[in-house]
Design an enzyme around this catalytic site. Structure first.
Site, PDB file in Angstrom:
ATOM      1  N   CYS A 188      19.679  25.340   3.670  1.00 13.95           N
ATOM      2  CA  CYS A 188      19.504  24.486   4.901  1.00 13.95           C
ATOM      3  C   CYS A 188      18.088  24.170   5.233  1.00 13.95           C
ATOM      4  CB  CYS A 188      20.321  24.979   5.887  1.00 13.95           C
ATOM      5  SG  CYS A 188      22.014  25.060   5.551  1.00 13.95           S
ATOM      6  N   SER A 189      17.353  24.169   4.166  1.00 13.36           N
ATOM      7  CA  SER A 189      15.830  24.118   4.710  1.00 13.36           C
ATOM      8  C   SER A 189      14.968  23.552   3.663  1.00 13.36           C
ATOM      9  CB  SER A 189      15.120  25.240   5.005  1.00 13.36           C
ATOM     10  OG  SER A 189      13.800  24.881   5.447  1.00 13.36           O
TER      11      SER A 189
END
Length: 155
Positions: A113-114
């Protein structure tokens, strides 16, 4: 088909019942109570110290493996219980699969998620392999992971 009651559906006007439709999450409430009791009994400083000891031990063991790149600080005092890494010439998703299937070790692979962080690390095409530790992990759990990585690297 009609409801047996002639009253229209009713939601209480008073708080907090006004916001609580359906059955309360009693299992969640009981679990939260147990967690709070555990934290109060152990103490936050002891929990934090145990987690830092585990991550420090993991960093120490992983840093000795040739072919493993660790991302982020190498100081357990500046970390939470997560280490992102890559193993030379092995896609992180493939490594996660092998660790799970052959060794019963659960890790995560991907961008976590980055995607912006992965652009900075130049890992945007593959992501990283991520392991985590917590209060209930032991040095033996870390040894199991490191030994598995070592075995895979030697094949």
């Amino acid at each position: 088909m009609r409801c047996a009651s002639t009253r229209p559906p009713f939601q209480p006007e008073y708080y907090p019942d006004r916001l609580e439709a359906g059955t309360m999450n009693m299992i969640g409430i009981v679990g939260l109570r147990a967690a709070v009791r555990f934290i109060l009994a152990q103490g936050v400083p002891q929990i934090v110290q145990k987690e830092r000891d585990m991550i420090g031990y993991a960093l120490e063991r992983l840093s000795k493996l040739a072919g493993v790149t660790i991302y982020g600080p190498k100081d357990a005092q500046r970390m939470v219980g997560i280490i992102s890494m890559n193993v030379d010439s092995v896609n992180p998703a493939d490594m996660a699969y092998v660790l799970d299937e052959m060794y019963g070790i659960a890790v995560r692979a991907g961008l976590h998620c980055s995607p912006c962080a992965h652009r900075v690390l130049a890992t945007q095409n593959t992501g990283t392999l991520r392991m985590s530790t917590g209060y209930f992990n032991s040095r033996g759990d870390i040894d199991l992971l490191v030994d598995a990585l070592e075995g895979i690297l030697n094949k």
